[in-house]
Write a protein that holds these residues in place. Sequence first.
Motif: not given
Length: 775
Positions: A268-270, A406-407
């Motif tokens: 999720k942190y890409s 992160e979103e």
Amino acid sequence: SVAEKEIMATVAVRKKEVTRDLDHCDIPYYVSEFVEREVGNDYDSLRKLDDLIDKLSENKKQLEEQVLTVSSEVPKRIQNALKNAEDSKKSLSQLLEEEALLSDSINSHLLKAQPWMEDLDVLISQVEEIERHLAYLKWISRIEELSDSIQQYLMTNNVPEAASTLAFMAELDIKLQESSCSHLLAFVRSTVKFWHKILKDKLSSDFEEVLTQLRWPFVGPPQSQAFGLAVPASAPDVYNNLEMLFCQLLKLQTSDELLTKPKQLPEKYSLPPSPPIILPIQIMLNPLQKRFKYHFTGNKQTNVLNKPEWYLTQVLMWIGNHAKFLDEKIQPILDKAGSSVNAGLEFSRALVMLILEKLAADIPCLLYDDTLFCHLVDEVLLFERELYSVHGYLSSFPSCMHILSEESCFQRWLTVEKKFALQKMDSMLSSEAAWISQYKDITDVDEMKVPDCAETFMTLLLVITDRYKNLPTASRKLQFLGLQKELVDDFRIRLTQVMKEETRASLGFRYCAILNAVNYVATVLADWADNVFFLQLQQAELEVCAESDTVSKLQLGQLASMETSVFDEMINLLERLKHDMLTRQVDHVFREVKDAAKLYKKERWLSLPSQAEQAVMSLSSTACPMLLTLRDRLLQLEQQLCYSLFKIFWQMLAEKVDVYIYQEIIMANHFNEGGAAQLQFDMSRNLFPLFSHYCKRPENYFKHIKEACIILNLNIGSALLLKDVLQSASENETTLKSNQPSATAALNELGVYKLAQKDVEILLNLRASWPNTGK
């Protein structure tokens, strides 16, 4: 003779009658041509007919022989062709017979050979299987040989060769990855693992011992770093050992990557892909990682959520403390080994990964505490700035911005950013100094007369830009750009609300300060639109819009051609507000000017003394209130408005005054010679000079007045001549178009360009004294 003449006449008549038929072979035409060519009108040539007939007979005979020859040869050629065809047919039949025999023979042979083929297939399969077994055994033998070699090298303490052999074995492991022989793969991997552990433990122990001699890591006072860079007296060969062990550990890099899976943060942190930290640097980092985990995890007093600057600063200190040693002692070793790794960046990258893990663990704990979260973001941004600017960290490496992107964290960041920005706007607009310029006493700096609230607001936007410009993705940057647009719109609405409260005092200090603020924000946004960063965001926005089909093709084209900018919508709204406010100010001053000009409108222009009757021309007393009002308001607004706004203001006002005096005073009265001269004196020597402080030729902004004064003050001869020219042009307008330019030329020669021909005719009729011409 008579007979010959008759023959010739007949030939001539027939020649005239013969015409050529283009669609067929026309023999009569060719005969006629031949006779004409050979005989013509020469009657004596008829004697040549006998010779001519003989000649033609001979030609005919030759042609007949040629025809007979060809007729006899064609059947022979046809006969030969038929014979060849028959021969070919026979050959084909013979070949077909041979092919049938050969095919039968082949089929018979295949039937006989079928059992042999089946037996051979079995044998071939057995041979292939034996070859596979042999290859399998060869691989096992090869690995065992390499393993034995490593053992022998270690027994003779030849660690460099052992490390090289292990590296070769690791490369064989990589080559075998596509094989389906799972047991062989497991055997190779286990062998690599076995020797890797032995070599790594031995080399790591020796390497750590050398590092200890150098007092690594440098976490103490500066003198410890100096010791690390100097040659210790107790170990003169310490740097040679350092280089040797470092190179040997580098050889274990391939096997280490095969056996060790690096610790990774969730997807999720890409995070961008990055290679594992090289093994010797990993070993050098071990003591620092232990210190980091000891101090900043668990229940230690140094591990508190409200003090992220402690671990961020600590990592920056470590990077700074070790930079010189890495650059001077480690980098040459890497260069000599042919590695492309930068020692300082590799060291920084490993320490930053500790920060990322720490952030990923801490952020969920303070996500909904605005104060703590905002403080964390501030400290992270300061850390990033120093990391990039001072230590040369690369944007392609994983960074703290990936964690903040992160979103859930990013949305919280946006929310907090907006909340604190709005609070800041509330406080700066309610401040007592909100509408006062910080630089009001410094003329050179205070050109735009920017009130404190506008400057503070644009500084706020600039700070937000600095905070998000290093975000890793364009989509995140565009979300922040959207936030900035919201804030600009909110600030515009607040300015509009305050402006409405000041509408009655449209020339007052606060109203002018609001106008200056609007102008400043619009100007700065227009400047930002040409910044490379915002141009890149415009390109990203174009790509997003093109994919989503949310805008028209015209808008897409404008974005792509850079005709518009990301702030155009905001700038247009601000420009509209600026124009409305300026118009209100101009209208206010203009009303005052009209009120002050009431007496001037009633001036007795028909009965004023001529210029010759006056010793000195003086300003009309009735014009004084109007001019004083203009002067006072111009001086007042020049002090309160910035230069660009004041320029627009006085030009708009000049245009209104020009039209007003022209329509309400000049066109509404009649003028004798003295009245026309007085009007020109009032305008050119008093009204126009009021604006001479703002431009070199103020009369150009009062073209109606200037040109009307020219017409009214023409000497009588020129006026009569002009009247005749205009009258002639009007009378012949429908029939003689060529006369029209002459009227225009006459007016231009006098300096009249703005006024139309009919207006000039009206002005001429406003002149009171005309001589009696007898007409």
